[in-house]
Design a protein around this motif. Structure first.
Motif, PDB file in Angstrom:
ATOM      1  N   PRO A 117      74.808  27.139  78.046  1.00 30.08           N
ATOM      2  CA  PRO A 117      74.315  28.509  78.220  1.00 30.08           C
ATOM      3  C   PRO A 117      73.145  28.617  79.190  1.00 30.08           C
ATOM      4  CG  PRO A 117      74.817  28.105  75.918  1.00 30.08           C
ATOM      5  CD  PRO A 117      74.970  26.785  76.629  1.00 30.08           C
ATOM      6  N   GLU A 118      72.310  27.586  79.264  1.00 23.85           N
ATOM      7  CA  GLU A 118      71.193  27.610  80.209  1.00 23.85           C
ATOM      8  C   GLU A 118      71.674  27.636  81.653  1.00 23.85           C
ATOM      9  OE1 GLU A 118      69.744  25.050  76.677  1.00 23.85           O
ATOM     10  OE2 GLU A 118      71.608  25.451  77.755  1.00 23.85           O
ATOM     11  N   ARG A 119      72.891  27.123  81.885  1.00 17.29           N
ATOM     12  CA  ARG A 119      73.409  27.000  83.246  1.00 17.29           C
ATOM     13  C   ARG A 119      74.419  28.090  83.588  1.00 17.29           C
ATOM     14  NH1 ARG A 119      70.322  23.278  86.093  1.00 17.29           N
ATOM     15  NH2 ARG A 119      69.832  21.495  84.765  1.00 17.29           N
ATOM     16  N   GLU A 120      74.853  28.853  82.593  1.00 21.61           N
ATOM     17  CA  GLU A 120      75.955  29.792  82.814  1.00 21.61           C
ATOM     18  C   GLU A 120      75.555  30.940  83.728  1.00 21.61           C
ATOM     19  OE1 GLU A 120      79.248  32.096  80.079  1.00 21.61           O
ATOM     20  OE2 GLU A 120      77.181  32.009  79.368  1.00 21.61           O
ATOM     21  N   VAL A 121      74.397  31.531  83.495  1.00 21.21           N
ATOM     22  CA  VAL A 121      73.916  32.676  84.272  1.00 21.21           C
ATOM     23  C   VAL A 121      72.411  32.558  84.445  1.00 21.21           C
ATOM     24  CG1 VAL A 121      75.743  34.307  83.628  1.00 21.21           C
ATOM     25  CG2 VAL A 121      73.772  34.024  82.124  1.00 21.21           C
ATOM     26  N   GLY A 122      71.860  33.380  85.353  1.00 25.66           N
ATOM     27  CA  GLY A 122      70.422  33.414  85.554  1.00 25.66           C
ATOM     28  C   GLY A 122      69.727  34.244  84.495  1.00 25.66           C
ATOM     29  N   SER A 147      77.811  24.980  71.505  1.00 27.81           N
ATOM     30  CA  SER A 147      77.406  25.687  70.282  1.00 27.81           C
ATOM     31  C   SER A 147      75.914  25.532  70.052  1.00 27.81           C
ATOM     32  CB  SER A 147      78.173  25.144  69.064  1.00 27.81           C
ATOM     33  OG  SER A 147      79.529  25.482  69.126  1.00 27.81           O
ATOM     34  N   GLU A 148      75.404  24.315  70.248  1.00 28.62           N
ATOM     35  CA  GLU A 148      73.980  24.088  70.090  1.00 28.62           C
ATOM     36  C   GLU A 148      73.194  24.878  71.135  1.00 28.62           C
ATOM     37  OE1 GLU A 148      70.224  22.885  69.026  1.00 28.62           O
ATOM     38  OE2 GLU A 148      72.102  22.880  67.895  1.00 28.62           O
ATOM     39  N   GLY A 149      73.727  24.975  72.351  1.00 29.50           N
ATOM     40  CA  GLY A 149      73.074  25.758  73.388  1.00 29.50           C
ATOM     41  C   GLY A 149      73.022  27.237  73.055  1.00 29.50           C
ATOM     42  N   LEU A 150      74.071  27.764  72.436  1.00 27.13           N
ATOM     43  CA  LEU A 150      74.063  29.173  72.012  1.00 27.13           C
ATOM     44  C   LEU A 150      72.981  29.428  70.971  1.00 27.13           C
ATOM     45  CD1 LEU A 150      77.910  29.845  71.826  1.00 27.13           C
ATOM     46  CD2 LEU A 150      76.281  30.960  73.367  1.00 27.13           C
ATOM     47  N   ARG A 151      72.801  28.476  70.087  1.00 28.99           N
ATOM     48  CA  ARG A 151      71.727  28.622  69.095  1.00 28.99           C
ATOM     49  C   ARG A 151      70.370  28.564  69.784  1.00 28.99           C
ATOM     50  NH1 ARG A 151      67.921  26.216  67.059  1.00 28.99           N
ATOM     51  NH2 ARG A 151      68.357  24.340  68.273  1.00 28.99           N
ATOM     52  N   ARG A 152      70.235  27.646  70.733  1.00 25.81           N
ATOM     53  CA  ARG A 152      68.959  27.441  71.407  1.00 25.81           C
ATOM     54  C   ARG A 152      68.586  28.623  72.295  1.00 25.81           C
ATOM     55  NH1 ARG A 152      70.434  22.866  73.025  1.00 25.81           N
ATOM     56  NH2 ARG A 152      71.184  23.480  75.096  1.00 25.81           N
TER      57      ARG A 152
END
Length: 384
Positions: A117-122, A147-152
């Protein structure tokens, strides 16, 4: 019939687009009516041809480079025309899908998160995604790390996790297929072919891969490196090949329609990415019976077990990568043992049907809880 509209930036050869096309074509046509919208105009890709051949209508919205304020209205017009029960977005297009979502014009919205998620969009995209998720869009992770990134990033836990799937039969391996491709492309039976199938973009770290290959292949004149894919770094990578003295040893193949044949002809798959989601290329290589040497990033460690079905190395470390490549270059028996286990793993876990069924069930479960659709069904029953 449940109508599902997939929305993508473009219908190109990338992993996210390939996954979406396979999903669209795999949905049960007796229960699902499928359409697609591409923000950009067609560019003659194999994925576009596959959708046309499969009878999936596609609306091309003519997006300009950079932010294009026309896109929300054009996408809303497609939504009004197709009337989807489910709007399924991929990559950064959720930003443009906000109007039909906020106006409740679609009973259910699904968004597949194909990378961290950190890399998906700005930053602006993350604000739009956060709003969309709060208003009911359901993010789907393709790996536990996502999944962990979505939580983070968004504070979302316990959402759907649906790993990617591939058409296993397309990647069956045979000696005749291997020999035919090598003969056609000018490689001998004694060459040891390493292959990387990846877009030529910064996150794939082709520079690290080339440095590692140059180190390990110096004493092995039959070692070859095939780079399948294209992208903005093609010129830079070509210059690096020259600078490392790898002309005639490393080959830029471009975007190829014969990836299954390339994998069948190769001996080792390699991916040096700095970050990943759940890469189809690794799954396809494993299905073809190749040992994979990959950086331990994103969902890659969920696909292969180091020392059992492949080898994992840390990212950004050409020395470690070179050591793993040389180990397989020297040891044919190890290559074959890891490759056999990789193929067995793929056969048991990566089938396309498992992914398609999971999305079909997700669509149905979301619609069963959608009050607008329940009212529509009730009204239809009264009219009948």
């Amino acid at each position: 019939m449940i109508r599902v509209l997939h929305v993508l930036p473009r219908i190109g050869p990338g992993g996210a687009e390939t996954m979406a096309v396979r999903l669209m074509l795999g949905l049960d046509r007796g229960r699902f009516e499928v359409g697609a919208a591409s923000l950009f105009d067609p560019s003659g890709t194999g994925q576009e041809a596959a959708l046309a051949e499969g009878g999936v209508p596609v609306w091309y919205l003519g997006k300009r480079r950079g932010p294009d304020p026309r896109m929300p209205l054009r996408l809303s017009a497609v939504v009004a025309r197709f009337g989807p029960h489910v709007l399924h977005t991929h990559r950064h297009v959720l930003y443009y899908a906000l109007p039909p979502l906020l106006l409740r014009r679609v009973p259910a919205v699904v968004h597949t998160v194909h990378t961290l998620p950190e890399r998906e969009v700005g930053a602006a995209g993350r604000l739009a995604h956060r709003l969309a998720f709060r208003r009911g869009a359901v993010p789907v992770a393709i790996a536990a790390g996502i999944s962990e990134g979505l939580r983070r990033v968004y504070g979302i836990s316990g959402g759907p996790l649906i790993p990617n799937g591939i058409p296993l039969e397309a990647f069956s391996r045979s000696a005749s297929r291997r020999a035919a491709w090598r003969r056609r492309e000018g490689f001998s039976s004694g060459d040891v072919l390493f292959v990387c199938v990846a877009r030529l973009s910064p996150e794939k770290r082709h520079a690290v891969l080339l440095e590692a290959f140059a180190r390990c292949a110096a004493g092995f004149p039959r070692a070859r490196l095939l780079l399948a894919g294209d992208g903005e770094l093609r010129g830079e990578i070509a210059r690096r090949i020259e600078g490392l003295g790898l002309r005639g040893r490393a080959f830029l193949l471009g975007v190829r329609p014969d990836v299954p044949d390339i994998l069948a002809a190769s001996d080792v798959f390699v991916l040096a990415s700095a970050w990943e989601g759940n890469p189809l290329s690794v799954m396809e290589a494993m299905a073809a019976g190749l040992p994979a040497v990959c950086t331990a990033v994103g969902g890659v460690p969920e696909l292969l077990e180091s020392g059992v079905s492949g080898l994992l190395v840390p990212p950004e470390d050409p020395g470690e990568l070179a050591g793993a490549l040389e180990l397989l270059l020297r040891n044919r028996a190890l290559r074959e043992r890891l490759g056999q286990k990789a193929a067995a793993t793929a056969a048991s876990r990566f089938g396309l049907g498992m992914m398609v069924r999971a999305y079909e069930e997700l669509y149905r479960s979301l619609l069963s809880a959608a009050p607008d659709l329940q009212e529509e069904d009730a009204e239809g029953a009264r009219c009948a």
